[in-house]
Enzyme design. Sequence first.
Site, short mmCIF file in Angstrom:
data_model
loop_
_atom_site.label_atom_id
_atom_site.label_comp_id
_atom_site.label_asym_id
_atom_site.label_seq_id
_atom_site.Cartn_x
_atom_site.Cartn_y
_atom_site.Cartn_z
N HIS A 134 44.95 -27.41 6.10
CA HIS A 134 46.49 -26.57 6.49
C HIS A 134 47.02 -26.07 5.23
O HIS A 134 48.32 -25.41 5.52
CB HIS A 134 47.65 -28.22 6.40
CG HIS A 134 47.57 -28.04 7.71
ND1 HIS A 134 48.57 -28.77 8.67
CD2 HIS A 134 46.67 -29.25 8.86
CE1 HIS A 134 48.37 -28.74 10.25
NE2 HIS A 134 46.65 -29.27 9.99
N ASP A 140 54.67 -27.18 6.20
CA ASP A 140 54.34 -26.77 6.46
C ASP A 140 55.15 -28.18 7.66
O ASP A 140 55.53 -28.48 7.81
CB ASP A 140 53.28 -27.56 6.15
CG ASP A 140 51.74 -27.74 7.25
OD1 ASP A 140 50.87 -26.93 7.33
OD2 ASP A 140 51.95 -28.32 8.72
N THR A 196 50.45 -23.96 11.59
CA THR A 196 49.27 -22.81 10.98
C THR A 196 47.96 -23.66 12.45
O THR A 196 46.97 -22.41 12.23
CB THR A 196 48.80 -24.28 10.22
OG1 THR A 196 48.44 -25.42 10.23
CG2 THR A 196 49.34 -23.74 9.12
N HIS A 216 53.45 -30.60 22.08
CA HIS A 216 53.94 -30.99 21.80
C HIS A 216 55.38 -30.84 21.21
O HIS A 216 56.47 -32.32 21.65
CB HIS A 216 53.73 -31.21 19.87
CG HIS A 216 51.89 -31.48 19.41
ND1 HIS A 216 51.59 -32.85 19.59
CD2 HIS A 216 51.26 -30.82 18.97
CE1 HIS A 216 50.41 -32.92 19.46
NE2 HIS A 216 49.85 -31.84 19.10
N ASN A 244 42.47 -21.64 12.76
CA ASN A 244 41.31 -20.62 11.81
C ASN A 244 39.80 -19.43 12.41
O ASN A 244 40.23 -18.66 12.74
CB ASN A 244 41.49 -20.91 10.53
CG ASN A 244 42.72 -21.30 10.39
OD1 ASN A 244 43.68 -20.65 10.29
ND2 ASN A 244 43.20 -22.56 9.73
N GLU A 264 40.14 -15.81 13.87
CA GLU A 264 39.08 -14.98 12.95
C GLU A 264 38.15 -14.41 13.73
O GLU A 264 37.96 -13.53 13.88
CB GLU A 264 38.49 -15.50 12.00
CG GLU A 264 39.13 -15.85 10.78
CD GLU A 264 38.47 -17.10 9.48
OE1 GLU A 264 39.56 -18.06 9.28
OE2 GLU A 264 37.49 -17.27 9.93
N ASP A 295 44.07 -30.19 18.46
CA ASP A 295 44.83 -29.31 19.72
C ASP A 295 43.38 -28.28 20.10
O ASP A 295 43.30 -27.19 20.80
CB ASP A 295 45.41 -27.66 18.92
CG ASP A 295 44.63 -27.72 18.01
OD1 ASP A 295 43.42 -28.33 16.58
OD2 ASP A 295 44.55 -26.22 16.94
N1 UDP Z 1 34.41 -21.47 7.31
C1 UDP Z 1 34.32 -20.51 6.26
N2 UDP Z 1 32.52 -21.06 6.15
C2 UDP Z 1 32.03 -21.80 7.11
C3 UDP Z 1 32.63 -22.65 7.34
C4 UDP Z 1 34.17 -22.70 7.77
O1 UDP Z 1 34.11 -19.28 5.69
O2 UDP Z 1 30.54 -21.81 7.36
C5 UDP Z 1 35.94 -21.34 7.70
C6 UDP Z 1 36.62 -21.08 7.92
O3 UDP Z 1 36.46 -19.14 8.34
C7 UDP Z 1 38.16 -20.95 8.90
C8 UDP Z 1 37.97 -22.03 8.30
O4 UDP Z 1 37.05 -21.99 7.81
O5 UDP Z 1 38.36 -19.78 8.02
C9 UDP Z 1 37.56 -23.23 9.32
O6 UDP Z 1 39.12 -23.90 10.08
P1 UDP Z 1 39.06 -24.25 11.45
O7 UDP Z 1 40.59 -23.52 11.17
O8 UDP Z 1 38.33 -23.10 12.00
O9 UDP Z 1 38.83 -25.30 11.85
P2 UDP Z 1 39.12 -26.62 10.33
O10 UDP Z 1 38.31 -26.95 9.28
O11 UDP Z 1 40.34 -27.33 10.15
O12 UDP Z 1 38.74 -27.87 11.35
#
Ligand code: UDP
Length: 456
Positions: free
Chosen positions: A19, A121, A143, A152, A357, A361, A377
Amino acid sequence: MGSTGDHHVALIAFPFSTHAAPLFSLTTALATAAPSTTFSFINSARSNISLSKAISSVPSGVKIRVYDLSDGCPEGYIMPAHDPEEEVRLFLKVAVVNVRKAIEKAVEGSGGIRVSCIVSDAFIWFAGKMAEEMRVPWVALWTSGTYSLAAHMYTDFLRLKIGENALPSRANEPLDCIPYMSPLQVRELPEGVVFGNLDSVFARLLHRMAEALPSATAVALNTFQGLDPALDNELSKMFKLSLPIGPQHLLTQQPPEPADTYGCIQWLDTHAPATVVYISFGSIMSLSPPEAVEVAEGLEASGIPFIWSMKPAAQAQLPQGFLDRTRGRGMVVSWAPQLQVLGHSAVGAFVTHCGWNSIMESVTAGVPMICRPFIGDQRLNAGVLSRVWKIGVGFEGGVVTRETVEMALTEVLKEEGGRKMKERAGELREMAIRATQSGGSSSDNLDALVEVIRGY
Ligand code: UDP
């Protein structure tokens, strides 16, 4: 209030999972656009440490002061491993008092400039009450997935329509009580809305948030206009000002990517376009040990080249000899430079937990996804990928086996269905890029947000 240096924005992070990072990158963008304004970023010490790279790469001349907020854990407290909500519960118990104290410290640290705007947030719903008391605007940043935000916001309505104990009897019903959600299903809702523990820390927090957000001066979202027109329209009716400013990683400065310790990019350079699968379940989630074995066997059977980002502890669960047998054809790494990996032309599919995220990406890289959602989510995001945007698939029957893994990989990387998904993902990628360019909707919305925080 004028446009001189008497503005002071306090930003309050939710200091768990991923977050705080998007809030900090938004802080940097706002502070770059409003150089005469003071910015105080308030976050737990532990979460601030995880942002140290981003904090140290703030451009010179940008005024951001970073403050540590107590995380509510008594000294020496050992977190029980069986209760993942415990740290959030402890934080929230004292958060109102601690945030007030941190704001006082920030005012002191700025030489007495009173706070003129609070950005938080969205999970920090009580920031709205604080802003009201201080008679200043409150901006909330959401986010996670935007469909889950809508879920929600509609919690009371959904409980009325579907009941509070919807599983298993109503699991596969469409969510057609909200017309633009009709491709999604009851079972895909976040737990705590109509099933699961409706009284959990998160369920209560998100319910309070839903009550508070309509009074926010603005709600910023990590999405872009045109991706979900009906949803955009609904959110803009729910909030005073709904501002999609995504994909945030394209619009705001990102910390330098971690070094490519394992040489992923060099290795990808040796592969033809759209032939490699990238696998990652984010910063928190991991496959169960039996599932990890099925994925490994499916990968082996498919013959498809792969990069698998896997936490070191989980690597021990791989089948014996897997690393040797796949050497040269695949890489298992503890952490991958994900943005660069997804952006490489050799990557043609992403096996993901559907964290927001990761989804943004992958969308901006034009890469179709294979979904293994876990919590929050993620299930709804997976449904959106496969049935709304049509740039993703699940594993057949929702189960991860050697056969379903091989089938999904083949479909996305080698068959007509995958080619169509890639085409559609390419269109969304173009849309995302246009939105964040100068004159694009997200770029304009970021400018509008700057106006809000400067009190215009
Ligand atoms: N990430 C990364 N390398 C890895 C695994 C994850 O850079 O080997 C980054 C990815 O680019 C993203 C974040 O970690 O920005 C994961 O965020 P996401 O919201 O997808 O999942 P969360 O970790 O919050 O469950």
